[in-house]
Design an enzyme around this catalytic site. Sequence first.
Site: not given
Lengths: 715, 226
Positions: A39, A85
Amino acid sequence: MDYSKAGLRKEEYDALKARLGREPNDLELQIMGVMWSEHCSYKSTKPLLRLFPKDGDRVLLGPGENAGVVDAGDGLGLAFKVESHNHPSAVAPYQGAATGVGGIIRDIMALGARPVASMDGLFFGDPEERKTQALADGVVKGVGGYGNCVGVPTVGGKTVYHESYRGNPLVNAFCAGLVPTDRMVSSQTASAGQKVLILGSKTGRDGIAGAAFASVELAEDGSGVPSIQIGDPFTEKLLIEACLELRDKDLLVSMQDMGAAGILSSSSEIAAKSGIAMTIDFDAVPLRAEGMEPWEIALSESQERMLLIVEPEKVDQVMAVAGKWELDCAVIGETEKGDHYRILWKGDTVADMPASVIGSDCPEIPWPSKRPENLEDRWNFDLDSLPLPENWNEEILNLLGSHSHRSRKEIFEQYDSMVQTNTVIGPGFPVSAVRIEGTDRLAVMSMEAQPFMCWLDPYNGSAEVVARSCRALAVAGAKPAGTTDCLNFPSPEKPEQFWTLEQSAKGMAEACSSLKCPVVSGNVSLYNETANGPILPTPLVGTVGFVENIEELLRSGDWSEGDRLFYVGMPNPRLDGGSYLLNKTGRIWGKPLDFDGELENEFILRAIETAKRRAASSGMPIAGGGLAVALAKEAGASGLGASISIPCPTRRDVLLFGEGGPRAVYSVPKNRLVLFRALWKGYAVTEIGQVGGDRLTLDNLVDLSVSEIRESWNL
Amino acid sequence: MNVAVVVFPGSNCDRDVVKAIKYATGDEAALVWHGETELPGETDLVVLPGGFSYGDYLRCGAMAHTAPIMADVKRHADRGGLVLGICNGFQVLTESKMLPGALLVNRDLAFICRPIEISVERDDTAFTSGYEKGQVITIPIAHYEGRYHLPENELELLEERGQVAFRYSGGNPNGALNDIAGIYNEGGNVLGMMPHPERYSDRAVGGDDGLPVWLSIKRWIERTGA
């Protein structure tokens, strides 16, 4: 502590030791586990992201900052970015989506910009299924709950349904903001002798290790789920106003939002990017939970916090602004000369590493890549096996009412699309447009994704995604200034999935280069799969351009009585991979059209001129569902019918429902016919009919009333 | 005219109101921070704008009505000064008892943002003289708690006194009693409404049916010298 518990691989651990020249302690290991997570580090995709063009006429700031910035004219920059998200939304739909919106808004704020528009890309499972309905409802309420309160209009978006997103929905949040270019704030401009401040919410245990969570597959039993972040849009709204006041009073040296890996990531990034040293004292961090360990403080993803770098003599003024907006603010450290990044806690130094190591690139992972053996099987759609429709009216109404094309108003009416009173084109159209305050100019934006096409042909499907967004902008009159991308893919560790990701990135890179649409910011979200399987490859783009004034904006759904209708583009679309074929056969199959940059550029140039010279009254790019759906939407939105006759060099269903390649329908007032024809001379263009009445008829095949079109479409 | 637009923490239509008034009348409205204790001298009109004051974490408007500035807003209204509460501002007005009733969660338990038709019930007030009685106009709503409610006997009284300002006319979006979209106080100098006239004050952003609100107010102030 074992390096694998921190999420590092053996090679990464060895590299870390070599760069440190010693063993890291546990806290340092945890720090690096987060900084080098997929990430935060893009270790699986860096070589692919390098393929994207980054420079363009209007690019002021490319990748590297919190968002990209393009020149919006008159001394203004438009900052924009899209971020995923996904995993948080799978676990906690409302909060996951809400904090996704909050996070992307802070990315925009970090540049000193006022957020002016949001869009959302939502991908859900089968909408007939109750679990999906509940999840989708939570996500939509979360997007609205946050965006509405914070006062940023949600002006558009994209929603796709497919069973592969069951249990692993995608929530991609886009935000754009405006900043005077001379007041732009950077995260790379700190120097020694300055103070490090934290502004906003107190730091708690929420969201710890979220970045690591986003970097693995979702487990069926819910294990590995971190404490989820909780959004507080009210605090975010105060934070926006406070940051803008700090900007306007020239109190900031540097600023960074706290996203993944919170204080640690934001502070070490500023240190590493600015080339300075930093000491952070965790005892000075305002906490909302008792007994927090240093690693928890370091990695907490509590929302609504910003990290500020401030000259010592301006700290009091910053505190005063924070006090006015009733926000917590504390000095938590200082910048120094050298290369160390040090964390103090209870009087001890608990971590001390070179900032350059923390900020250094994680060793890239060259995942093995293999073309799926069954790829050709996906292409073996045989047109001859598909019967022609018996009832064309029914086919069109069915398609309009299908989950692919049904109006999304039940979603977007839950979003405030009008606050700030600059929304000229809101949700429900191919592009959204907002006025740029203080100028005549409008920012035009489009969000696009085509996972079905990308699954069939990742290279050309992904190029088509970029092309569709650029076409939509061009028809509205805007030249693409830049795009932001979110690469949503399953695990890269399976060779066939990595090949798909590679091809997709290459296809996007070709389209972006060819269409001169640089990628100025973006995000990668991998490991989107559950025990039920991987998601479809889902690259998504948010593309932005400008029109000089509202007269040069060409709307869709704006037919006038008596207008002539034109079809522009080659009559060679394909049913392959399109929504008609899916609706008809229940399958995603076929081979999408190859990307043709020359044809696209020709189209884009002419389309922009058409809008700019006001040669048409309405323009609709032909996309999902083909010409038939484009015509039906134009008629439905305009509240007017048309009588159409169209020569057909191919099968009727292919001409009417086929997709791919640059195509559009224009309505042209009689007094603009000469100009319109001149603008499209030398390109495939056909006059196909005239606007009028309350029925849409096409040769002797189609005869629909505008009201039944509106009803099926759910307008 | 001198307009004070109150800014509560979480207000988000404050700048929109300033912009609409400027566009409609050329006048520059002042933003007044909730922590102030006095309105600027000479204030003709106070606007309580839309948004989510204090996050609406308690009942909408419940926190805002205790803000320091509100005491002076009440004094202004008691003197007959004009007060316009839009959306969250309407909620603040009911919470502070400057208007009767309450605004409950929408019938369908969802936030609704869309242009909507309302009828103008009176054309003889400070806020609506630019419309005709019975005129149907289109103005957007954007709220989660907009279902107007009042005990039945009080509702009858409200109707008898002609305190209803606007009614939903093309379908009731939120379940409000008697389709009520906006009401006056007894004196007619305080108006609370759920639809946002500032959002449709400029055709470039969808419509301008809200424009007459600002023009009516300005004309009223100029005529009465209030």
